[in-house]
Design an enzyme around this catalytic site. Structure first.
Site, short mmCIF file in Angstrom:
data_model
loop_
_atom_site.label_atom_id
_atom_site.label_comp_id
_atom_site.label_asym_id
_atom_site.label_seq_id
_atom_site.Cartn_x
_atom_site.Cartn_y
_atom_site.Cartn_z
N TYR A 1 -2.08 -1.31 11.07
CA TYR A 1 -2.34 -1.80 9.71
C TYR A 1 -1.19 -1.42 8.78
O TYR A 1 -0.64 -2.27 8.07
CB TYR A 1 -3.67 -1.23 9.17
CG TYR A 1 -3.78 -1.46 7.67
CD1 TYR A 1 -4.04 -2.73 7.17
CD2 TYR A 1 -3.55 -0.42 6.74
CE1 TYR A 1 -4.07 -2.97 5.80
CE2 TYR A 1 -3.58 -0.65 5.39
CZ TYR A 1 -3.85 -1.92 4.92
OH TYR A 1 -3.87 -2.16 3.56
N LYS B 1 1.98 -3.76 6.54
CA LYS B 1 2.40 -3.72 5.13
C LYS B 1 3.92 -3.52 5.04
O LYS B 1 4.59 -4.14 4.22
CB LYS B 1 1.66 -2.61 4.37
CG LYS B 1 0.17 -2.89 4.21
CD LYS B 1 -0.09 -4.16 3.42
CE LYS B 1 -1.53 -4.61 3.44
NZ LYS B 1 -1.76 -5.94 2.91
N SER C 1 0.83 -1.21 0.00
CA SER C 1 0.00 0.00 0.00
C SER C 1 0.86 1.26 0.00
O SER C 1 1.96 1.27 0.56
CB SER C 1 -0.85 -0.03 1.27
OG SER C 1 -1.46 1.21 1.51
P1 NAD Z 1 -11.13 -7.05 1.33
O1 NAD Z 1 -11.31 -7.05 2.81
O2 NAD Z 1 -12.29 -6.75 0.47
O3 NAD Z 1 -10.53 -8.47 0.87
C1 NAD Z 1 -9.71 -9.26 1.69
C2 NAD Z 1 -10.28 -10.67 1.68
O4 NAD Z 1 -9.44 -11.50 2.47
C3 NAD Z 1 -11.68 -10.75 2.27
O5 NAD Z 1 -12.51 -11.49 1.39
C4 NAD Z 1 -11.48 -11.48 3.60
O6 NAD Z 1 -12.60 -12.28 3.93
C5 NAD Z 1 -10.25 -12.31 3.31
N1 NAD Z 1 -9.41 -12.64 4.47
C6 NAD Z 1 -8.95 -11.78 5.42
N2 NAD Z 1 -8.19 -12.44 6.31
C7 NAD Z 1 -8.16 -13.74 5.90
C8 NAD Z 1 -7.53 -14.92 6.40
N3 NAD Z 1 -6.78 -14.90 7.50
N4 NAD Z 1 -7.69 -16.08 5.72
C9 NAD Z 1 -8.47 -16.10 4.60
N5 NAD Z 1 -9.08 -15.03 4.09
C10 NAD Z 1 -8.92 -13.86 4.73
O7 NAD Z 1 -9.91 -6.06 1.03
P2 NAD Z 1 -9.40 -5.48 -0.37
O8 NAD Z 1 -9.77 -4.05 -0.44
O9 NAD Z 1 -9.79 -6.38 -1.47
O10 NAD Z 1 -7.83 -5.52 -0.11
C11 NAD Z 1 -7.05 -6.62 -0.55
C12 NAD Z 1 -5.62 -6.40 -0.13
O11 NAD Z 1 -5.15 -5.17 -0.65
C13 NAD Z 1 -5.39 -6.33 1.38
O12 NAD Z 1 -4.17 -6.96 1.67
C14 NAD Z 1 -5.31 -4.84 1.64
O13 NAD Z 1 -4.55 -4.56 2.80
C15 NAD Z 1 -4.62 -4.37 0.39
N6 NAD Z 1 -4.85 -2.95 0.07
C16 NAD Z 1 -6.14 -2.52 -0.04
C17 NAD Z 1 -6.39 -1.17 -0.32
C18 NAD Z 1 -7.79 -0.64 -0.42
O14 NAD Z 1 -7.97 0.59 -0.30
N7 NAD Z 1 -8.80 -1.45 -0.65
C19 NAD Z 1 -5.30 -0.29 -0.51
C20 NAD Z 1 -4.01 -0.78 -0.38
C21 NAD Z 1 -3.80 -2.13 -0.09
C1 WQD Z 2 -9.64 9.49 0.88
C2 WQD Z 2 -9.82 10.98 1.06
C3 WQD Z 2 -10.14 11.68 3.33
C4 WQD Z 2 -14.01 9.75 3.89
C5 WQD Z 2 -7.11 4.71 3.45
C6 WQD Z 2 -6.12 3.96 4.31
C7 WQD Z 2 -4.93 3.55 3.51
C8 WQD Z 2 -5.31 2.83 2.22
C9 WQD Z 2 -6.47 3.45 1.51
C10 WQD Z 2 -4.90 0.47 2.37
C11 WQD Z 2 -9.07 11.53 2.27
C12 WQD Z 2 -11.36 11.97 2.51
C13 WQD Z 2 -12.83 10.20 3.34
C14 WQD Z 2 -15.00 10.70 4.24
C15 WQD Z 2 -13.58 12.44 3.43
N1 WQD Z 2 -5.66 1.48 2.38
N2 WQD Z 2 -12.62 11.51 3.11
N3 WQD Z 2 -14.75 12.01 3.99
O1 WQD Z 2 -7.21 8.10 3.58
O2 WQD Z 2 -6.22 7.64 1.33
O3 WQD Z 2 -6.45 5.82 2.92
O4 WQD Z 2 -7.50 3.83 2.41
O5 WQD Z 2 -3.77 0.27 2.42
O6 WQD Z 2 -4.13 2.76 4.34
O7 WQD Z 2 -5.73 4.82 5.36
O8 WQD Z 2 -8.50 6.79 1.82
O9 WQD Z 2 -10.87 6.68 1.17
O10 WQD Z 2 -10.30 6.93 3.63
O11 WQD Z 2 -9.93 8.84 2.11
O12 WQD Z 2 -13.40 13.65 3.24
O13 WQD Z 2 -16.06 10.35 4.78
O14 WQD Z 2 -11.20 11.25 1.31
O15 WQD Z 2 -9.88 12.71 4.24
O16 WQD Z 2 -8.60 12.78 1.92
P1 WQD Z 2 -7.08 7.19 2.46
P2 WQD Z 2 -9.98 7.23 2.21
#
Ligand code: NAD
Ligand code: WQD
Length: 340
Positions: A151, A155, A126
């Site tokens: 969290y 990562k 991330s």
């Molecule tokens: P999500 O929660 O929708 O998907 C994760 C899936 O993993 C879920 O279906 C959950 O049930 C499953 N899971 C969690 N722990 C588990 C375990 N111990 N065993 C088996 N299954 C398990 O999340 P996402 O948004 O699809 O994110 C996927 C990956 O990407 C994560 O590693 C997250 O940290 C990373 N990521 C997400 C974002 C984002 O904003 N969505 C941003 C950066 C990184």
């Molecule tokens: C985006 C922008 C808020 C909600 C988070 C995690 C980060 C990553 C992605 C996984 C920001 C603004 C939001 C609301 C708002 N995940 N906002 N009102 O902050 O970039 O990151 O998700 O790794 O670890 O921290 O994403 O979607 O929460 O916010 O104004 O109700 O929207 O301030 O500027 P963010 P977000």
């Protein structure tokens, strides 16, 4: 020959979109998910899009017996590891839950991969590892900042564990993709993001407000040093993000046999403010969003967006979809969920 790809967390938001892309490109995805943050209805969505039922192991990646069973039953060519918990606030309240699931879960997976001779891994990292970078756009060489949540720390530690393993001469070729802000849904509206409870993230909060599930959106601060005072992020369409995983697998195939670890930003290279995202939603939904300006959210980064040179060069991939398309697809998905 069709390649078997194990997708941990394949029922989740990003994982389910990657399943579709893997299928399109001729891979055979095999899912492990414990449904701790997803719903089985995603399997119906996947079937509607692809016409296929994918092999699913329901269970926890901490369960070594289950992992070994999968690696024994299938000749797995590569692993894409999504399974993790991702709620920043929850991780502050329950750090051990996050270290166990995300860190011990990764170790469990790597142990089982090593034992079973599986040597290709794509890891979900991330942009949170950068904190607030000094220079924008942020490159992969930017120093990592101390994590501001457990969290985020999982990562950073996850990347370090993989790097240490590669450096130990264990046969492993790995790519950590540092996602920026994934948004949107499959254009069919058959799969999309399914936040449990009140969404933390901007786009699901916007679409739920548009659908009347939330009264209004609070914009967290308009006194930042940006064009309109609201924070800047790099919002990437989840279908583009999904494509990047298929490209990463191709890279790993080319490098297979060499122990190697790389980190790559996956973003659009363009930053948008919160108000720009709201405007995009209003345009594609042809409606006005009820929003109010509130105070800053503690811990928020002011602005971040990706330098994309490395992803273009190494992955030979670039984004295809605009912010408007992402908001359109997110809105169509929300309308389907809300029967609008
Ligand atoms: P999500 O929660 O929708 O998907 C994760 C899936 O993993 C879920 O279906 C959950 O049930 C499953 N899971 C969690 N722990 C588990 C375990 N111990 N065993 C088996 N299954 C398990 O999340 P996402 O948004 O699809 O994110 C996927 C990956 O990407 C994560 O590693 C997250 O940290 C990373 N990521 C997400 C974002 C984002 O904003 N969505 C941003 C950066 C990184
Ligand atoms: C985006 C922008 C808020 C909600 C988070 C995690 C980060 C990553 C992605 C996984 C920001 C603004 C939001 C609301 C708002 N995940 N906002 N009102 O902050 O970039 O990151 O998700 O790794 O670890 O921290 O994403 O979607 O929460 O916010 O104004 O109700 O929207 O301030 O500027 P963010 P977000």
């Amino acid at each position: 020959m069709i390649k078997n790809i194990l997708v941990t967390g394949g029922a989740g938001y990003i994982g389910s979109h990657v399943i579709v892309k893997l299928h399109e490109k001729g891979y055979n995805p095999i899912i492990i998910d414990d449904f701790s943050n997803s719903d089985k209805s995603v399997l119906d969505g996947l079937k509607k899009i692809t016409g296929k039922e994918f092999k699913l192991y329901e269970g926890d990646i901490l369960d070594q017996n289950l992992l070994n069973q999968v690696f024994t039953e299938f000749n797995i060519d590569g692993v894409i590891h999504f399974a993790a918990k991702k709620a920043v606030g929850e991780s502050v309240e329950k750090p051990l839950l996050y270290y166990k699931n995300n860190v011990s879960g990764l170790v469990s997976l790597l142990e089982s991969m090593t034992k079973n001779g599986v040597t290709s891994l794509v890891f979900s990292s991330s942009c949170t590892v950068y904190g607030q970078p000094d220079k924008l756009p942020v490159t992969e060489e930017s120093p990592k900042q101390p994590a501001n949540s457990p969290y985020g720390n999982t990562k950073q530690i996850g990347e370090e564990i993989i790097e240490d393993l590669v450096n130990s001469n264990t046969p492993l070729t790995a790519i950590a993709l540092r996602y920026f802000n994934p948004v949107g849904a499959h254009p069919s509206a058959e799969i999309g993001e399914l936040p449990l409870g009140i969404p933390n993230n901007l786009v699901p909060f916007i679409t739920q407000t548009g659908a009347g599930l939330r009264d209004h959106l609070t914009v967290y601060g308009n006194d930042y040093e940006t064009s309109d005072g609201t924070c800047i992020r790099d919002y990437i369409h989840v279908m583009d993000l999904a494509d990047a995983h298929v490209s990463a697998l191709s890279c790993l195939e080319e490098q297979s046999g060499n122990s190697h670890f790389d980190v790559i930003n996956v973003g659009t290279g363009k930053g948008n403010t919160v108000l720009e995202v709201i405007k995009s939603f209003e345009k594609v939904s042809e409606s006005n969003l009820n929003y109010q300006i509130g105070s800053r959210r503690p811990g928020d980064i002011e602005k971040i967006y990706a330098q994309v040179d490395k992803s273009q060069k190494v992955l030979r991939w670039e984004t295809q979809h605009s912010l408007d398309e992402a908001l359109r697809d997110a809105w169509n998905w929300q309308k389907k969920l809300s029967n609008i």
